[in-house]
Design a protein around this motif. Structure first.
Motif, short mmCIF file in Angstrom:
data_model
loop_
_atom_site.label_atom_id
_atom_site.label_comp_id
_atom_site.label_asym_id
_atom_site.label_seq_id
_atom_site.Cartn_x
_atom_site.Cartn_y
_atom_site.Cartn_z
N GLU A 152 1.02 -0.93 0.66
CA GLU A 152 -0.07 -0.03 -0.19
C GLU A 152 0.86 1.20 -0.02
OE1 GLU A 152 -2.83 -0.28 2.89
OE2 GLU A 152 -4.34 -1.94 2.04
N VAL A 153 0.56 2.27 -1.02
CA VAL A 153 0.95 3.41 -0.52
C VAL A 153 0.14 4.51 0.20
CG1 VAL A 153 1.94 5.18 -2.19
CG2 VAL A 153 2.00 2.92 -3.16
N ILE A 154 1.00 5.40 1.19
CA ILE A 154 0.90 6.11 2.14
C ILE A 154 0.88 7.93 2.02
CG2 ILE A 154 0.04 7.02 4.54
CD1 ILE A 154 -0.96 4.11 3.54
N ALA A 155 -0.18 8.37 1.48
CA ALA A 155 0.47 9.94 1.47
C ALA A 155 0.59 10.76 2.25
CB ALA A 155 -0.91 10.75 0.53
N ASP A 156 1.18 11.53 2.52
CA ASP A 156 2.06 12.50 3.32
C ASP A 156 1.04 14.00 2.79
OD1 ASP A 156 3.38 14.16 5.56
OD2 ASP A 156 5.06 13.39 5.27
N ILE A 157 -0.65 13.85 4.46
CA ILE A 157 -1.57 15.62 3.77
C ILE A 157 -0.69 16.46 4.88
CG2 ILE A 157 -4.00 15.62 4.26
CD1 ILE A 157 -2.76 13.97 1.31
#
Length: 483
Positions: A152-157
């Motif tokens: 899975e790919v986690i976005a830094d928001i």
């Protein structure tokens, strides 16, 4: 009489010769060998390690896939795409990417100065088309490569503050502020255009309830326009990242800058894995945030317990202190380093290189979801050791936890395993000499071995499970059963 004596001596000689010959044969020719040559005796068999891959416990590990000011610029997404298959093989199941959209610093931005949330390296603004990390096409390729490898790919928001807008007169501050974001001013995509009414203060909100970090351009999440564009609309930032770009979850930056309900509303709307950066060493504050938002939280409390015990105080009694994993293990994201701690000159905000592997041994055997820092994994001095710890984490680091012993320079912890999974015992020492300690295990009459490969000692537990284990000077061992 003389003749009788001679016969007696002759018979005695025959008898002695016969006895001598039998003893000689017994020494020179072991049973089963007729060669007359001494054969080497077989060495005792070394205990055989269990196959850790047979004990998949469903755990995983997240990779923080960047460090501050990554190089080479414009090639980072491609660099990561090449590494993804190897990370998947090592047991990584998520990667956390840096903020992927265009920042005010253009080709030099690490993404924490967000300007256009929809520019992933496909609009020319701030003197560049590509972001520091590369083009949108390269980002999409990286995400697809990760998904192809079950990662899975986690976005830094970053939704606290904005940067790179145009100047406009702000009646609520009485002077000009950089709060105008449109197609000509830092928002070439034309999506989520905003002005001073979307930042604190404005006609609705007179004060900023969060931090004054970038105070003039701190977004007001109470405004409907801001909520719609960040997470509610069909093409909101959250839904665009998830449904168009393919991100699987969120790392919420600097949540001290806005209220917990923002994260809760976001997750209620779009779901996905999430972890919040609440930089606070108080475990109770972290636990309260979990309860308010439902999100995972980086376990800064545990990070500081490790730093105190291994570095600052040189006293492993610090491990007794509060940590989020002790109350919410399923919500604690543990770590030993990140992009901020490694660039921070404050020695209390990072764990020294000489102690870092002991810290990784701790988080990869304890409850919580561990994060590996890119620079540590790519360090050739650390990589093989980290890979082995990930293998241990994903197999026998399971079951309830019991601290067996702790003092200033020793820490012994047991994971009790589940079902047929044997669990493990971790032994950390910061002593200058090898230590041995008798502990109570769950394994009766079993030979143990150190799965960290730091000891060749093979103790055997007794009928009650008591066993003496060891740890090398200033090191650690991880014990479990053998075949």
């Amino acid at each position: 009489m003389k003749k009788i004596n001679i016969i007696f001596v002759f018979l005695l000689g025959i008898l002695l010769f016969s006895c001598s010959k039998d003893n000689s044969n017994e020494t020179q020719n072991p049973p089963g060998d007729g060669s007359g040559t001494q054969q080497p005796q077989p060495e005792p068999e070394e205990p055989k390690a269990i196959d850790l891959s047979a004990y998949d416990n469903g755990n995983g590990v997240m990779m923080q896939a960047f460090y501050w000011d990554v190089e080479p610029r414009f090639e980072w997404w491609d660099n990561l795409a090449e590494k993804v298959p190897g990370w998947a093989e090592a047991g990584i199941n998520r990667i956390w990417l840096p903020p992927a959209s265009k920042g005010q610093s253009g080709g030099y931005s690490m993404g924490y100065d967000p300007s256009d949330y929809y520019d992933f390296g496909n609009y020319f603004q701030h003197e560049t088309t590509e972001t520091r990390f590369g083009s949108r096409e390269e980002l999409e390729n990286l995400i697809q490569t990760a998904h192809n490898n079950d990662i899975e790919v986690i976005a830094d928001i970053v939704i606290n503050h904005n940067s790179g807008g145009g100047l406009e007169y702000n009646p609520y501050r009485g002077y000009e502020t950089y709060t105008l974001f449109d197609e000509e001013h830092g928002n070439a995509s034309g999506m989520f255009n905003r002005n001073y009414e979307d930042f604190y203060p404005n006609s609705v909100s007179q004060y900023d309830p969060g931090s004054l970090f970038y105070a003039e351009t701190n977004l007001d999440h109470h405004r409907e326009h801001v909520q719609d564009w960040l997470w509610k609309k069909d093409n909101s930032v959250a839904k665009y990242y998830k449904n168009v770009m393919g991100f699987d979850g969120w790392r919420f930056d600097y949540v001290l800058g806005y209220e917990p309900w923002v994260v809760k509303d976001w997750l209620d709307e779009v779901g996905g894995f999430s972890v919040a950066e609440l930089w606070d060493g108080n475990a109770n504050i972290l636990a309260n945030y979990v309860e308010e938002t439902g999100s995972r939280v980086f376990d800064f409390a545990e990070f500081y317990r490790l730093e105190e015990g291994l570095d600052r105080n040189h006293d492993l009694n610090s491990f007794k202190g509060g940590a989020l994993w002790k109350t919410y293990p399923e919500k604690a994201v543990t770590f030993t380093a990140n992009h901020d701690t490694e660039k921070d000159p404050n020695q209390d905000n990072f764990i020294s290189a000489e102690n870092k592997m002991k810290a990784y041994a701790f988080i990869l055997t304890h409850p919580g979801y561990p994060t590996i820092f890119y620079s540590d994994y790519e360090n050739t001095s650390f990589q093989d050791e980290i890979k082995n710890l990930i293998k241990i984490h994903n197999s026998i680091a399971t079951g309830s936890l019991e601290v067996l012993y702790v003092d200033d320079d020793e820490y012994v912890m047991k994971r009790n395993g589940t079902g047929t999974n044997p669990g493990l015992i971790l032994y950390i020492s910061i002593s200058n000499s090898t230590k041995r300690r008798s502990v109570s295990s769950n394994w009766k009459n079993v030979t143990l071995m150190d799965y960290s490969d730091h000891s060749t000692y093979h103790p055997t537990s007794d009928e009650n499970g008591a066993v003496t284990i060891e740890a090398p000077a200033n090191g650690y061992t991880i014990w479990s059963i053998t075949e």
